[in-house]
Design an enzyme around this catalytic site. Structure first.
Site, PDB file in Angstrom:
ATOM      1  N   ASP A 136      -6.527  -0.911   6.162  1.00  0.00           N
ATOM      2  CA  ASP A 136      -6.424  -1.862   5.066  1.00  0.00           C
ATOM      3  C   ASP A 136      -6.679  -3.305   5.484  1.00  0.00           C
ATOM      4  OD1 ASP A 136      -4.099  -2.021   6.487  1.00  0.00           O
ATOM      5  OD2 ASP A 136      -2.865  -1.094   4.948  1.00  0.00           O
ATOM      6  N   ASP A 174      -0.292  -0.641   6.526  1.00  0.00           N
ATOM      7  CA  ASP A 174      -0.032  -0.107   7.867  1.00  0.00           C
ATOM      8  C   ASP A 174      -1.019  -0.640   8.896  1.00  0.00           C
ATOM      9  OD1 ASP A 174      -2.289   1.359   7.290  1.00  0.00           O
ATOM     10  OD2 ASP A 174      -1.254   3.264   7.073  1.00  0.00           O
ATOM     11  N   ASP A 182       0.879  -1.156   0.000  1.00  0.00           N
ATOM     12  CA  ASP A 182       0.000   0.000   0.000  1.00  0.00           C
ATOM     13  C   ASP A 182       0.931   1.224   0.000  1.00  0.00           C
ATOM     14  OD1 ASP A 182      -2.430   1.213   0.047  1.00  0.00           O
ATOM     15  OD2 ASP A 182      -2.766   0.959   2.189  1.00  0.00           O
TER      16      ASP A 182
HETATM   17  C1  A99 Z   1      -4.661   5.887   4.206  1.00  0.00           C
HETATM   18  N1  A99 Z   1      -9.830  14.754   1.925  1.00  0.00           N
HETATM   19  C2  A99 Z   1      -9.479  15.025   0.654  1.00  0.00           C
HETATM   20  N2  A99 Z   1      -9.218  14.079  -0.247  1.00  0.00           N
HETATM   21  C3  A99 Z   1      -9.335  12.814   0.122  1.00  0.00           C
HETATM   22  C4  A99 Z   1      -9.712  12.429   1.449  1.00  0.00           C
HETATM   23  C5  A99 Z   1      -9.954  13.482   2.381  1.00  0.00           C
HETATM   24  N3  A99 Z   1     -10.313  13.252   3.644  1.00  0.00           N
HETATM   25  N4  A99 Z   1      -9.751  11.085   1.508  1.00  0.00           N
HETATM   26  C6  A99 Z   1      -9.389  10.641   0.300  1.00  0.00           C
HETATM   27  N5  A99 Z   1      -9.159  11.661  -0.548  1.00  0.00           N
HETATM   28  P1  A99 Z   1      -7.202   6.800  -0.126  1.00  0.00           P
HETATM   29  P2  A99 Z   1      -4.404   5.794  -0.360  1.00  0.00           P
HETATM   30  P3  A99 Z   1      -4.556   4.298   2.141  1.00  0.00           P
HETATM   31  O1  A99 Z   1      -3.392   6.162   8.094  1.00  0.00           O
HETATM   32  O2  A99 Z   1      -3.038   5.315   6.221  1.00  0.00           O
HETATM   33  C7  A99 Z   1      -6.069   6.309   7.730  1.00  0.00           C
HETATM   34  O3  A99 Z   1      -7.864   5.661  -0.790  1.00  0.00           O
HETATM   35  C8  A99 Z   1      -8.768  11.572  -1.978  1.00  0.00           C
HETATM   36  O4  A99 Z   1      -4.650   4.594  -1.177  1.00  0.00           O
HETATM   37  O5  A99 Z   1      -3.241   3.868   2.654  1.00  0.00           O
HETATM   38  C9  A99 Z   1      -5.173   6.092   6.671  1.00  0.00           C
HETATM   39  N6  A99 Z   1      -3.821   5.826   6.994  1.00  0.00           N
HETATM   40  O6  A99 Z   1      -7.179  12.501  -3.484  1.00  0.00           O
HETATM   41  O7  A99 Z   1      -7.450   6.973   1.318  1.00  0.00           O
HETATM   42  C10 A99 Z   1      -7.319  11.972  -2.201  1.00  0.00           C
HETATM   43  O8  A99 Z   1      -3.205   6.605  -0.672  1.00  0.00           O
HETATM   44  O9  A99 Z   1      -5.328   5.132   3.232  1.00  0.00           O
HETATM   45  C11 A99 Z   1      -5.622   6.141   5.347  1.00  0.00           C
HETATM   46  O10 A99 Z   1      -5.340  10.628  -2.742  1.00  0.00           O
HETATM   47  O11 A99 Z   1      -5.612   6.811  -0.411  1.00  0.00           O
HETATM   48  C12 A99 Z   1      -6.587  10.635  -2.086  1.00  0.00           C
HETATM   49  O12 A99 Z   1      -4.298   5.499   1.128  1.00  0.00           O
HETATM   50  O13 A99 Z   1      -5.472   3.284   1.657  1.00  0.00           O
HETATM   51  C13 A99 Z   1      -6.939   6.416   5.101  1.00  0.00           C
HETATM   52  O14 A99 Z   1      -8.857  10.227  -2.355  1.00  0.00           O
HETATM   53  C14 A99 Z   1      -7.583   9.706  -2.743  1.00  0.00           C
HETATM   54  C15 A99 Z   1      -7.823   6.645   6.133  1.00  0.00           C
HETATM   55  O15 A99 Z   1      -7.588   8.138  -0.893  1.00  0.00           O
HETATM   56  C16 A99 Z   1      -7.479   8.278  -2.309  1.00  0.00           C
HETATM   57  C17 A99 Z   1      -7.405   6.596   7.446  1.00  0.00           C
HETATM   58  C18 A99 Z   1      -4.195   7.146   3.638  1.00  0.00           C
END
Ligand code: A99
Length: 285
Positions: free
Chosen positions: A231, A227, A34
């Site tokens: 996920d 992390d 991830d």
């Molecule tokens: C990790 N505000 C604005 N844009 C947003 C938002 C928001 N709140 N949420 C999403 N986007 P995602 P990923 P991940 O600690 O790791 C905790 O699917 C937009 O695949 O690792 C954590 N954490 O453009 O969440 C924004 O990079 O999730 C997470 O790039 O991204 C972003 O991360 O699965 C999530 O949607 C896109 C929640 O978001 C994709 C809690 C970051």
């Protein structure tokens, strides 16, 4: 000596939840990562703001307030950029759209903050941004108001850790992310990761892992490294789920089969090597 293997791994800072996982680790050929919080620090910094009529400070204030109920690393970064105390009573009608952004009312004004897909969803056309980074578009009362460009940094020692996996015979390294294609490709390229899938919704990550499970050889195993914070479904769908970067949080320990107790990515290759050594001993006995 399976137990010796688990003991040896734990001395190396790798918590393996059961002896069966040592066997799976020893057969791992695909390692899927991830991005946010695993390969990158998950601490975004603002490095550009584009605003239309509204003042820059006001735009950040709206963004930070609308994001105040979210625990996403992006939301935390926007609240940090605002820097002032947030009065949550000003925020109502909060909707968090997983993998896209948030919509909320701030002082009764509708604020949408998120990616291209969120803008499309509310029928707002964002202006093109030429800066590379994660772009948070903002719409106020259904009108495009500007965007904030943020970026995250790759964790140290990852390039060496990926190279170590290759030397240990891992066939394919893959990165999955919800972030934009350009950002994803830049990170994958800098780390020499073989394949990258971007703009995925959380559920798409599970289907991507299922696709990859079908691609590999029958006896080969797929490990997913996350992390452990948000996920859990992907961690459990993989043959083996490895949590790193969560500093041994309860959520990570719960969701993963293997937990890297410190944040050292080199320990993934270490764990694979320990598992192989230990299996060799078992077969000899
Ligand atoms: C990790 N505000 C604005 N844009 C947003 C938002 C928001 N709140 N949420 C999403 N986007 P995602 P990923 P991940 O600690 O790791 C905790 O699917 C937009 O695949 O690792 C954590 N954490 O453009 O969440 C924004 O990079 O999730 C997470 O790039 O991204 C972003 O991360 O699965 C999530 O949607 C896109 C929640 O978001 C994709 C809690 C970051």
């Amino acid at each position: 000596s399976f137990f010796a293997g688990i003991g040896g791994a734990s001395k190396a800072g790798v918590l393996v939840k059961g002896s069966n996982y040592l066997e799976i680790l020893s057969q791992t050929k695909y390692v899927v990562f991830d991005k946010t919080g695993t390969l990158t620090q998950g601490v975004f910094e603002v490095n550009g703001i584009h605003h239309n009529e509204m003042e820059k400070e006001k735009l950040i204030e709206y963004a930070a307030l609308a994001e105040s109920a979210s625990s996403h690393p992006i939301s935390k970064s926007l609240q940090r950029a605002y820097g002032k105390q947030i009065d949550r009573s000003r925020v109502t009608d909060i909707q968090e759209i997983s993998g896209n952004g948030v919509i909320a009312k701030v002082d009764g004004v509708e604020v949408a903050a998120g990616n291209d897909k969120l803008m499309k969803h509310i029928h707002v056309k964002p202006i093109n941004c030429h800066q590379v980074g994660t772009i948070i578009h903002l719409a106020i009362n259904g009108k495009y108001a500007g965007h904030i460009v943020i970026s995250d940094i790759v964790k140290p020692h990852l390039k060496e850790a990926i190279a170590a996996l290759k030397r240990a015979g891992i066939e394919k390294t893959v990165m999955l992310t919800g972030d934009a294609k350009k950002v994803a490709e830049q990170v994958a390229e800098s780390l020499e990761i073989d394949q990258v899938y971007s703009e995925l919704l959380p559920a798409d990550k599970v289907s991507k892992v299922e696709e990859l499970l079908k691609m590999k050889g029958a006896k080969d195993k797929l490990a997913f490294v996350g992390d452990g914070i948000n996920d859990a479904p992907v961690l459990s769908r993989a043959d083996i789920g490895i949590a790193m970067g969560a500093m041994g949080s309860d959520a990570a320990i719960e969701a993963a089969d293997v937990v890297l107790m410190d944040d050292d990515p080199m320990k993934i290759a270490t764990a694979i090597k320990i598992s192989r050594k230990c299996l060799k001993i078992v077969y000899q006995n």
